[in-house]
Design an enzyme around this catalytic site. Structure first.
Site: not given
Length: 816
Positions: A236, A265, A284
């Protein structure tokens, strides 16, 4: 015809008509697809959740306000591992089950992590950029072999990284925050965080985002790292202080970073991570393989359906969900984790508006003693009932007494002693209308142990004309079933054991699985008044009912640990049991004997009992952490405890215990008062072993390891051995000889060969035969088969109740 319930799907790679969609439609649900692409405003999320009973979600912020507005919602499943975007506490208050999918993309993340390590070590991204810009870069990089990888976190993905890293020749370190029970890979060295930061050439982050880990990698942590080190983050983004990282790389205090995640994000235009040479940010993608996406979609859909039907497999909060009022729209079919025993409707104290327990709601656990059959003053149980006990919980055994009782499947306690205790407790349970829970029945929790206790209970119920429903929970495991789990890679060793082989399972005479609270809750939810459980954790016996009633996990597990041995947490362990009162903020504990006290020291000290770390204790569902607990004396007898917490594990595990026959034993015992022998006792003991070995060789033609002898000098150092601090000549010594051989006859023969030596063996300088004193005649006692523990392993399970069988019998008084 009623309208099928609706489930919302926001995961962007799940589309109408795919196999996940078809699965949900076949299960009787209507699907609503609203893929998440970028940020989603709160009001939009509330709108698309309107009317939905379940949701397969991506990374939307599921806040308290969202849960409050999503009035039909009953279950949420994250199609991934991280769940920091979900307010678990708010979901629990709203009665919504929240699940994640631990391990679903572990292999994908592990492979991706190695790709990032290689890209950093060989500078692949700047090289490729240079080629695109018309240059032909020829700078050298570094090999992975011989370097050190530091893992921050040890979940499924991190564990999957280890064998890949080792294959590349990397040494692997991990933080000591990992519970000892999960340190199951001898190739990983566990060190504290400062040492990890200083030693790692590559630091790879795999921990969850919590208040404790937010910005854990800050300027001070980065300063501890080598200037040549690289940071890799697939966990994270908010674990890293991005501004501090950018500054460290820009100024040369860190070689570089590969980040698959960011605090915000998509990456904002003003992010400090932009345009920093040496920092590469990806979008990601660590878990985004076709294989992982398919598994996450299907597993997520199955979990959602299971949760909506009241049987979640990987719920993060099912055991915390409060009781549900009859007719509540949130009630689910067969909600085993949320049903409670209710004698009267007016006991339903949850507030309809919030699902919170009403002000002052508590659960009181009465623990009469540390073990069934150990005895307790009957009046202390009566006092516990007067104080408002809600449940009676007591352990029925343990492994403390060695492997014999598991290996033989027999109890160590006397039938009469167990019956005496049970008669008092069954009467108390019936009179007060509260459940009685007994764990690890028959000492080791074998099926025969459960049936033995059940037989005693049955007789008492008939004699006393008591109308109670009895549940038996069996915990024995077959070697055949465990071999399947072994072949599937679900069985892992606990220190100091090595990897398990199938032959060891076949060797075991009995194998039990150690249940957590969940099977007990299921039995109570099915209406049992008395629960007789096989092997269970000592704490699960006490924790089951409070968790079922919606008490917080941290105080519940901590209180259950403290009461497990009854009065041992008091100033007089002989005075009987204790009563723990659990509420939303902590627990209060007091002794049942008015003349005895609990003190902060006596209560806190019990965390030292049978724990590797006095601040942590692993349960099948997670880890109790008491490092922040505060112990306060309310008066001269009662102690208040607050600050405990319970951290859910990424994988639910069941510990295995098994015992096998090592041979057959014969024992002999003699006593020494001769001062010349006592003055040279160690020499005499060595001589006894030497002469006995020679005579066995001459007589039987046997040498160790065809047999074994164990000589224990009681009164000298039989207990502590070489570390015994005593000095000087002992006054008398009792010598126990234990002979172990493949059969009883051989063991007894060897003991008889030793008989004249244990009666008259002189030391080398003695000119007479001493006379020693046997304790019994005959001197040899045949002990039968001897056993050893051979299993200290855990099994990964999909559901906490999978390995246990529950049978419920109506009251035994039907023919009275």
């Amino acid at each position: 015809m009623s309208t099928p319930p609706t489930v919302l799907i926001t995961t962007d790679y799940l589309v109408p008509g795919d196999e996940v969609d078809r699965f949900l439609l076949d299960a009787g649900y209507t699907t609503r697809h609203r893929p998440l692409r970028g940020a989603r405003e709160r009001d939009e999320l509330i709108a698309i959740l309107d009317g939905a009973e379940g949701a397969l979600i991506a990374g939307e912020p599921m806040t308290a306000e969202v849960f409050a507005q999503a009035r039909a919602l009953r279950a949420v499943v994250r199609t991934g591992v991280g769940y920091d975007s979900v307010d678990i506490a708010a979901a629990t208050r709203a009665g919504v089950s929240v699940s994640n999918l631990p391990g679903v993309n572990a292999n994908a993340v592990a492979e991706y992590t190695m790709a990032l390590l290689l890209a950093q070590a060989r500078r692949l991204v700047p090289v490729a950029a240079g080629v695109r810009a018309g240059r032909w870069p020829r700078e050298d990089g570094h090999e992975l072999r011989g370097r050190t990888l530091g893992l921050l976190g040890y979940g499924a993905a991190a564990r999957a990284v280890v064998p890949l890293a080792r294959a590349f020749g990397l040494s692997v370190l991990c933080t000591t925050g990992v519970p000892a029970s999960r340190r199951d890979d001898a190739s990983v060295r566990f060190v504290d965080l400062p040492e990890l930061l200083a030693a790692a050439d590559f630091l790879s982050l795999h921990t969850a985002l919590t208040p404790a880990t937010r910005h854990l990698i800050d300027a001070s942590a980065l300063a501890r790292m080598r200037p040549t080190a690289h940071l890799v983050n697939t966990a994270r983004g908010a674990i890293v202080d991005e501004a501090a990282l950018a500054d460290a790389v820009r100024t040369g205090r860190l070689a570089g970073a590969a980040l698959d995640v960011a605090e915000t994000e998509p990456l904002p235009a003003d992010s400090p991570l932009r345009d920093v040479p040496g920092i590469t940010v990806y979008s990601h993608l660590a878990g985004q393989t076709a294989e992982a996406r398919r598994a996450a979609g299907l597993d997520g859909a199955r979990e959602l359906v299971a949760a909506l039907r009241g049987r979640p497999r990987s719920s993060l909060n099912a055991h915390l969900l409060p009781p549900v009022r009859a007719g509540d729209h949130r009630a689910v079919a067969e909600p085993a984790v949320r049903r409670t025993i209710k004698r009267n409707e007016d006991e339903m104290t949850s507030t309809a508006a919030t699902g919170d327990p009403a002000p002052g709601e508590t659960v009181r656990i009465l623990t009469p003693s540390g073990m069934l059959g150990a005895g307790f003053p009957p009046e202390t149980v009566g006092r516990g009932l007067e104080l408002g006990a809600d449940v009676i919980a007591v352990d029925g055994g343990s492994t403390d007494s060695g492997p014999y009782y598991l290996g033989s499947g027999t109890p160590k306690t006397a039938t009469a002693a167990v019956a005496r205790d049970l008669r008092i407790l069954l009467r108390a349970s019936a009179d007060a209308g509260i459940p009685l829970i007994i764990g690890s029945c028959g000492t080791s929790g074998t099926d025969s142990g459960v049936d033995w206790v059940a037989g005693i209970v049955d007789g008492i119920l008939r004699e006393e004309s008591l109308d109670l429903k009895v549940a038996r929970i069996y915990s024995e495991q077959t070697a055949a079933a465990l071999k399947e789990s072994l072949n599937e890679g679900r069985v892992h060793p606990l220190a100091p054991m090595g990897r398990l082989d199938a032959a060891t399972l076949d060797d075991c005479s009995h194998i039990v699985g150690m249940m957590g609270h969940e099977p007990i809750v299921e039995a109570l939810a099915a209406g049992a008044d008395v629960v007789l459980a096989g092997r269970a954790t000592d704490t699960a016996v006490a924790a089951a009912y409070p968790l079922m009633k919606g008490m917080p996990a941290g105080p519940t597990w901590h209180a259950s640990k403290i009461v497990e041995c009854g009065g041992q947490c008091t100033t007089d362990p002989r005075g009987g049991g204790v009563l723990a009162t659990i509420d939303q903020d902590g627990f209060t504990i007091e002794p049942l004997d008015p003349s005895t006290a609990c003190t902060p020291t006596s209560v806190a000290a019990h965390m030292l009992y049978e724990t590797v770390d006095p601040f942590q204790m692993r349960e099948p569902a997670g880890t109790l952490v008491v490092s922040d607990a505060v112990y306060t004396a309310l008066d001269h007898r009662r102690v208040r405890v607050e600050g405990s917490r319970f951290e859910l594990a990424g994988q639910h595990t069941i510990k295995l215990e098994g015992a096998r026959v090592t041979g057959y034993e014969t024992m002999s015992f003699t006593a020494i008062r001769d001062p010349r022998i006592l003055a040279r006792i160690e020499e005499w003991l060595a001589l006894l072993e030497e002469v006995l070995a020679g005579r066995v060789r001459q007589t039987l033609g046997l040498d160790p390891p065809e047999y074994a002898v164990d000589i224990r000098p009681y009164g000298y150092n039989a207990v502590l051995g070489a570390i015994d601090p005593a000095a000087g000549r002992p006054r008398e010594v009792g010598v126990m000889l234990l002979v172990n051989a493949p059969d009883q006859a051989t063991a007894t023969t060897i003991a008889k060969i030793a008989n004249p030596l244990m009666l008259h063996l002189p030391t080398h300088d003695m000119d007479y035969l001493p006379s020693l004193a046997f304790a019994t005649s005959p001197a040899e006692t045949e002990r039968g088969p001897a056993y050893e523990f051979v299993l200290n392993h855990v099994v990964d399970v999909d559901e906490p109740t999978d390995m246990f069988r529950i049978e419920i019998t109506e009251d035994a008084s039907h023919d009275r």
